[in-house]
Design a protein around this motif. Structure first.
Motif, PDB file in Angstrom:
ATOM      1  N   ASP A 233      10.365   9.458  -7.659  1.00 61.70           N
ATOM      2  CA  ASP A 233      11.315  10.564  -7.590  1.00 61.70           C
ATOM      3  C   ASP A 233      11.623  10.947  -6.146  1.00 61.70           C
ATOM      4  O   ASP A 233      12.661  11.536  -5.863  1.00 61.70           O
ATOM      5  N   SER A 234      10.687  10.650  -5.250  1.00 59.35           N
ATOM      6  CA  SER A 234      10.884  10.910  -3.820  1.00 59.35           C
ATOM      7  C   SER A 234       9.962   9.999  -3.035  1.00 59.35           C
ATOM      8  O   SER A 234       9.000   9.437  -3.584  1.00 59.35           O
ATOM      9  N   LEU A 235      10.223   9.865  -1.732  1.00 62.69           N
ATOM     10  CA  LEU A 235       9.371   9.029  -0.891  1.00 62.69           C
ATOM     11  C   LEU A 235       7.989   9.671  -0.740  1.00 62.69           C
ATOM     12  O   LEU A 235       6.974   8.972  -0.686  1.00 62.69           O
ATOM     13  N   ASP A 236       7.955  11.007  -0.689  1.00 62.88           N
ATOM     14  CA  ASP A 236       6.672  11.701  -0.596  1.00 62.88           C
ATOM     15  C   ASP A 236       5.825  11.442  -1.843  1.00 62.88           C
ATOM     16  O   ASP A 236       4.609  11.226  -1.744  1.00 62.88           O
ATOM     17  N   GLN A 237       6.465  11.477  -3.010  1.00 68.12           N
ATOM     18  CA  GLN A 237       5.741  11.209  -4.250  1.00 68.12           C
ATOM     19  C   GLN A 237       5.193   9.785  -4.259  1.00 68.12           C
ATOM     20  O   GLN A 237       4.042   9.541  -4.648  1.00 68.12           O
ATOM     21  N   LEU A 238       6.013   8.837  -3.813  1.00 70.12           N
ATOM     22  CA  LEU A 238       5.579   7.446  -3.749  1.00 70.12           C
ATOM     23  C   LEU A 238       4.406   7.300  -2.782  1.00 70.12           C
ATOM     24  O   LEU A 238       3.406   6.645  -3.092  1.00 70.12           O
ATOM     25  N   ASP A 239       4.524   7.911  -1.606  1.00 67.12           N
ATOM     26  CA  ASP A 239       3.456   7.876  -0.617  1.00 67.12           C
ATOM     27  C   ASP A 239       2.144   8.409  -1.184  1.00 67.12           C
ATOM     28  O   ASP A 239       1.079   7.810  -1.002  1.00 67.12           O
ATOM     29  N   THR A 240       2.243   9.554  -1.871  1.00 59.09           N
ATOM     30  CA  THR A 240       1.053  10.179  -2.438  1.00 59.09           C
ATOM     31  C   THR A 240       0.381   9.274  -3.461  1.00 59.09           C
ATOM     32  O   THR A 240      -0.849   9.109  -3.466  1.00 59.09           O
ATOM     33  N   ALA A 241       1.177   8.664  -4.324  1.00 55.51           N
ATOM     34  CA  ALA A 241       0.632   7.799  -5.371  1.00 55.51           C
ATOM     35  C   ALA A 241      -0.011   6.552  -4.764  1.00 55.51           C
ATOM     36  O   ALA A 241      -1.106   6.129  -5.177  1.00 55.51           O
ATOM     37  N   VAL A 242       0.651   5.944  -3.789  1.00 59.41           N
ATOM     38  CA  VAL A 242       0.127   4.737  -3.150  1.00 59.41           C
ATOM     39  C   VAL A 242      -1.166   5.052  -2.404  1.00 59.41           C
ATOM     40  O   VAL A 242      -2.155   4.312  -2.496  1.00 59.41           O
ATOM     41  N   THR A 243      -1.175   6.167  -1.681  1.00 58.14           N
ATOM     42  CA  THR A 243      -2.364   6.564  -0.930  1.00 58.14           C
ATOM     43  C   THR A 243      -3.532   6.877  -1.862  1.00 58.14           C
ATOM     44  O   THR A 243      -4.683   6.510  -1.592  1.00 58.14           O
ATOM     45  N   ALA A 244      -3.246   7.564  -2.969  1.00 59.99           N
ATOM     46  CA  ALA A 244      -4.293   7.910  -3.931  1.00 59.99           C
ATOM     47  C   ALA A 244      -4.940   6.672  -4.523  1.00 59.99           C
ATOM     48  O   ALA A 244      -6.112   6.699  -4.933  1.00 59.99           O
ATOM     49  N   ALA A 245      -4.192   5.575  -4.572  1.00 60.18           N
ATOM     50  CA  ALA A 245      -4.726   4.318  -5.096  1.00 60.18           C
ATOM     51  C   ALA A 245      -5.450   3.507  -4.027  1.00 60.18           C
ATOM     52  O   ALA A 245      -5.875   2.373  -4.278  1.00 60.18           O
ATOM     53  N   GLY A 246      -5.580   4.095  -2.824  1.00 56.99           N
ATOM     54  CA  GLY A 246      -6.273   3.402  -1.742  1.00 56.99           C
ATOM     55  C   GLY A 246      -5.430   2.332  -1.081  1.00 56.99           C
ATOM     56  O   GLY A 246      -5.982   1.411  -0.453  1.00 56.99           O
ATOM     57  N   ARG A 247      -4.116   2.442  -1.193  1.00 54.72           N
ATOM     58  CA  ARG A 247      -3.226   1.441  -0.617  1.00 54.72           C
ATOM     59  C   ARG A 247      -2.311   2.082   0.427  1.00 54.72           C
ATOM     60  O   ARG A 247      -2.319   3.293   0.629  1.00 54.72           O
ATOM     61  N   THR A 248      -1.517   1.242   1.084  1.00 54.63           N
ATOM     62  CA  THR A 248      -0.624   1.702   2.141  1.00 54.63           C
ATOM     63  C   THR A 248       0.778   1.176   1.894  1.00 54.63           C
ATOM     64  O   THR A 248       0.952   0.024   1.484  1.00 54.63           O
ATOM     65  N   LEU A 249       1.774   2.008   2.155  1.00 54.43           N
ATOM     66  CA  LEU A 249       3.169   1.607   2.001  1.00 54.43           C
ATOM     67  C   LEU A 249       3.640   0.909   3.272  1.00 54.43           C
ATOM     68  O   LEU A 249       3.421   1.403   4.382  1.00 54.43           O
ATOM     69  N   TYR A 250       4.264  -0.256   3.112  1.00 55.36           N
ATOM     70  CA  TYR A 250       4.757  -1.040   4.244  1.00 55.36           C
ATOM     71  C   TYR A 250       5.811  -0.235   5.012  1.00 55.36           C
ATOM     72  O   TYR A 250       6.866   0.108   4.479  1.00 55.36           O
ATOM     73  N   ALA A 251       5.505   0.083   6.269  1.00 54.60           N
ATOM     74  CA  ALA A 251       6.347   0.985   7.058  1.00 54.60           C
ATOM     75  C   ALA A 251       7.789   0.491   7.205  1.00 54.60           C
ATOM     76  O   ALA A 251       8.728   1.282   7.158  1.00 54.60           O
ATOM     77  N   ALA A 252       7.971  -0.818   7.386  1.00 55.92           N
ATOM     78  CA  ALA A 252       9.318  -1.357   7.605  1.00 55.92           C
ATOM     79  C   ALA A 252      10.224  -1.162   6.398  1.00 55.92           C
ATOM     80  O   ALA A 252      11.455  -1.198   6.527  1.00 55.92           O
ATOM     81  N   HIS A 253       9.647  -0.962   5.201  1.00 55.74           N
ATOM     82  CA  HIS A 253      10.459  -0.807   3.996  1.00 55.74           C
ATOM     83  C   HIS A 253      10.747   0.650   3.635  1.00 55.74           C
ATOM     84  O   HIS A 253      11.509   0.916   2.703  1.00 55.74           O
ATOM     85  N   ARG A 254      10.151   1.568   4.361  1.00 58.44           N
ATOM     86  CA  ARG A 254      10.381   2.984   4.065  1.00 58.44           C
ATOM     87  C   ARG A 254      11.868   3.367   4.162  1.00 58.44           C
ATOM     88  O   ARG A 254      12.396   4.035   3.264  1.00 58.44           O
ATOM     89  N   PRO A 255      12.574   2.946   5.224  1.00 56.60           N
ATOM     90  CA  PRO A 255      14.005   3.306   5.294  1.00 56.60           C
ATOM     91  C   PRO A 255      14.817   2.702   4.144  1.00 56.60           C
ATOM     92  O   PRO A 255      15.761   3.327   3.664  1.00 56.60           O
TER      93      PRO A 255
END
Length: 267
Positions: A233-255
């Motif tokens: 629903d938002s990038l913040d929501q995605l970030d939170t879910a990925v982080t909670a799973a112990g993973r990291t979102l690829y920075a180059a794909h954020r934009p």
């Protein structure tokens, strides 16, 4: 010596510590620091000494013995003879320097050499698959096997292949999801801030959005360690879910993901 010159000398000296005996740095080396007012190629900077991050398999001596299937044989851009064609076909226009070497469209990167298949522009295709609606939306990401981060399933466009065909192929190869009969929305054609980029080799991407009514089964394959649907629903929501799973979102794909959200959230 001025304070600025002292700072630059210290930075360059620190970078030299990581070099191997042949003068190459690790492929993930950040390179020398490039101040914003010196990033543009038109700004003179005679002291500029970028860090070479060419991996062992792409160095001249290695290429003379064996050329990897994914790479061109040219040890330097001087051995590439079709720059006119490459520039005409480029997703993002670029210039050549006085030696005839390609220059990164966004300016100096602090790094030189090549850690990509080709000198100059390397075209990629990034299919963003979203499922659901405004009440509950999901996005399909893979866990990359090279750096272990959550990323859009995608990859390089093969020689002779079109970007639309590469979008379908990469998605199918990495997730098992076949959307050949779907027409995506092209979100952009841009230079990607990829960790392998240098002054003379970089990635541009055709990013496209596929919209599905519901999630479909995805199975990781090829160079993906996992394929997962994440709340979107938002990038913040995605970030939170990925982080909670112990993973990291690829920075180059954020934009690219934000651009997809902007499109999905249009009234």
């Amino acid at each position: 010596m001025s304070e600025t010159e002292t700072s630059e000398t210290t930075s360059n000296t620190a970078n030299l510590v990581a070099l191997d005996p042949d003068g190459y740095a690790p492929v993930n080396h950040p390179g020398v620091t490039v101040p914003e007012d010196r990033r543009c190629w038109s700004v003179s900077w005679p002291e500029y000494t970028p860090t070479d991050i060419t991996p062992p398999e792409l160095r001249p001596s290695a290429l003379a013995a064996h050329v990897p299937a994914w790479a061109e044989a040219a040890p330097t851009p001087a051995e590439v003879h079709d720059w006119r064609r490459r520039r005409a076909a480029a997703l993002v226009p670029f210039k050549l320097d006085e030696r005839g070497w390609p220059l990164h469209p966004h300016g100096r990167t602090g790094r030189t050499g090549r850690n990509l298949g080709k000198w100059g522009e390397n075209q990629a295709a990034d299919p963003i698959v979203a499922a659901g609606n405004s009440e509950q939306r999901w996005v399909l990401l893979i866990t990359r096997d090279d750096i272990g981060t959550e990323a859009i399933p995608g990859g390089m466009v093969d020689p002779g292949e079109t970007a639309p065909a590469a979008l379908v192929r990469e998605l199918r190869e990495e997730t098992g999801v076949d959307l050949a009969d779907h027409r995506p929305t092209i979100l952009g054609r841009d230079v990607v801030a990829d960790w392998r980029q240098t002054d003379h080799a970089w990635i541009t991407s055709t990013s496209a959005l596929y919209q599905l009514p519901a999630r479909v089964t995805a199975i990781a394959a090829d160079d993906a360690l996992d394929a997962t649907w994440w709340p979107f629903d938002s990038l913040d929501q995605l970030d939170t879910a990925v982080t909670a799973a112990g993973r990291t979102l690829y920075a180059a794909h954020r934009p690219l993901l934000q651009r997809a959200l902007d499109h999905l959230n249009q009234p």
